[in-house]
Design an enzyme around this catalytic site. Sequence first.
Site, PDB file in Angstrom:
ATOM      1  N   ASP A  73       5.515 141.209 -43.014  1.00  0.00           N
ATOM      2  CA  ASP A  73       4.815 140.874 -44.264  1.00  0.00           C
ATOM      3  C   ASP A  73       3.370 141.353 -44.268  1.00  0.00           C
ATOM      4  O   ASP A  73       2.914 141.948 -45.241  1.00  0.00           O
ATOM      5  CB  ASP A  73       4.921 139.372 -44.595  1.00  0.00           C
ATOM      6  CG  ASP A  73       4.388 138.443 -43.517  1.00  0.00           C
ATOM      7  OD1 ASP A  73       4.095 138.911 -42.388  1.00  0.00           O
ATOM      8  OD2 ASP A  73       4.262 137.234 -43.788  1.00  0.00           O
TER       9      ASP A  73
ATOM     10  N   ALA B  41       8.628 123.279 -37.732  1.00  0.00           N
ATOM     11  CA  ALA B  41       9.824 124.034 -37.340  1.00  0.00           C
ATOM     12  C   ALA B  41       9.771 125.462 -37.861  1.00  0.00           C
ATOM     13  O   ALA B  41      10.691 126.241 -37.651  1.00  0.00           O
ATOM     14  CB  ALA B  41      11.076 123.333 -37.864  1.00  0.00           C
TER      15      ALA B  41
ATOM     16  N   LEU C  28       9.731 126.235 -41.104  1.00  0.00           N
ATOM     17  CA  LEU C  28      10.542 126.324 -42.327  1.00  0.00           C
ATOM     18  C   LEU C  28       9.681 126.171 -43.578  1.00  0.00           C
ATOM     19  O   LEU C  28      10.179 125.921 -44.666  1.00  0.00           O
ATOM     20  CB  LEU C  28      11.661 125.279 -42.304  1.00  0.00           C
ATOM     21  CG  LEU C  28      12.631 125.401 -41.120  1.00  0.00           C
ATOM     22  CD1 LEU C  28      13.686 124.314 -41.169  1.00  0.00           C
ATOM     23  CD2 LEU C  28      13.290 126.772 -41.094  1.00  0.00           C
ATOM     24  N   SER C  29       8.373 126.298 -43.392  1.00  0.00           N
ATOM     25  CA  SER C  29       7.427 126.393 -44.516  1.00  0.00           C
ATOM     26  C   SER C  29       7.271 125.117 -45.326  1.00  0.00           C
ATOM     27  O   SER C  29       7.246 125.141 -46.555  1.00  0.00           O
ATOM     28  CB  SER C  29       7.802 127.549 -45.453  1.00  0.00           C
ATOM     29  OG  SER C  29       7.719 128.743 -44.767  1.00  0.00           O
TER      30      SER C  29
ATOM     31  N   GLU D  60      -4.124 128.037 -48.813  1.00  0.00           N
ATOM     32  CA  GLU D  60      -3.874 127.881 -47.374  1.00  0.00           C
ATOM     33  C   GLU D  60      -4.830 128.736 -46.553  1.00  0.00           C
ATOM     34  O   GLU D  60      -5.361 128.299 -45.542  1.00  0.00           O
ATOM     35  CB  GLU D  60      -2.418 128.221 -47.040  1.00  0.00           C
ATOM     36  CG  GLU D  60      -2.069 127.926 -45.597  1.00  0.00           C
ATOM     37  CD  GLU D  60      -0.596 127.680 -45.347  1.00  0.00           C
ATOM     38  OE1 GLU D  60      -0.210 127.703 -44.172  1.00  0.00           O
ATOM     39  OE2 GLU D  60       0.173 127.460 -46.305  1.00  0.00           O
TER      40      GLU D  60
ATOM     41  N   ASP E 231       6.224 133.036 -47.705  1.00  0.00           N
ATOM     42  CA  ASP E 231       6.665 131.640 -47.747  1.00  0.00           C
ATOM     43  C   ASP E 231       6.509 131.041 -49.139  1.00  0.00           C
ATOM     44  O   ASP E 231       7.402 130.358 -49.648  1.00  0.00           O
ATOM     45  CB  ASP E 231       5.870 130.803 -46.734  1.00  0.00           C
ATOM     46  CG  ASP E 231       6.020 131.334 -45.323  1.00  0.00           C
ATOM     47  OD1 ASP E 231       6.895 132.186 -45.100  1.00  0.00           O
ATOM     48  OD2 ASP E 231       5.256 130.902 -44.444  1.00  0.00           O
TER      49      ASP E 231
END
EC number: 2.7.1.6
Length: 382
Positions: free
Chosen positions: A37, A125, A127-128, A162, A174
């Site tokens: 990305d 984990a 997984l966003s 973020e 994400d």
Amino acid sequence: MSLKEKTQSLFANAFGYPATHTIQAPGRVNLIGEHTDYNDGFVLPCAIDYQTVISCAPRDDHKVRVMAADYENQLDEFSLDAPIVAHENYQWANYVRGVVKHLQLRNNSFGGVDMVISGNVPQGAGLSSSASLEVAVGTVLQQLYHLPLDGAQIALNGQEAENQFVGCNCGIMDQLISALGKKDHALLIDCRSLGTKAVSMPKGVAVVIINSNFKRTLVGSEYNTRREQCETGARFFQQPALRDVTIEEFNAVAHELDPIVAKRVRHILTENARTVEAASALEQGDLKRMGELMAESHASMRDDFEITVPQIDTLVEIVKAVIGDKGGVRMTGGGFGGCIVALIPEELVPAVQQAVAEQYEAKTGIKETFYVCKPSQGAGQC
């Protein structure tokens, strides 16, 4: 009780009136395309049926009140009329504050809001869960105040929050998949143009995510090192990003590059090609080819990008031994622990779960966590 019922009930109790809307935004798993990305490349994630849910209502003033059901009902309150700064104690609140602050910079035509937030995206984990929260908050304000923002803009706003407000470096994948995910599809994302293409998933195939529960320690420092190595590679080829380098160009001069940088570059170039091919394989229902591409991706992450750990490699081997050429499995996420993702015919899921339960802890001393997911719809009302 569903997350919708839970947040609606808490909302009425906390604020003394019923919520007018309930919004969800999903977590995600990346099927293939790792560390591509930030090199302006391609990724192939799907949204999963674990999500952040917010029950909410507009206010007639400029106050924002937010309750976090998963953090002992902690309450944050701030005004849209004052500069929005970081919360001293609640880290979760900074994701909300950051999204609201950056949304003000884009479109200031919204008022106050009351929100109750809960989610079941596993935290830590890979997984966003954070992107899911950012997109959910952005979607709340977009829906309540009919803001002229599309999913890509809500995603970019979350990424800005973020990066700049929370202070954590992340690519755009994400947030984009959380905003734009499509039920029963993966999404091929061009991280340069932000163009997306929905890719239908074969019927009868489960998306299985297994958390190694190996505590990631190196992920921050090593992530930054990998980024620098990729930038060094792009500079060597006098290109803005590795996206612009062909494998033929690389092979012709690979011996001139620093050997470590050469390995990193080779991973990115081959992974980009694999990701584009994987989208075609999925669309054609060719699980055998998809499995080969996922295996090549894992080997490249292990040997060229060097971001796997023995625990992750062990998990991949256990799963691959059960599914053979009927599906695919690889590490997913930033690396140094975290999760593996597997595409498995539904009828093989119990056998995979049993094999992992019998072997993984015996070999590593760590107990895994097993998730069976469905490719799900992106953010919206629920």
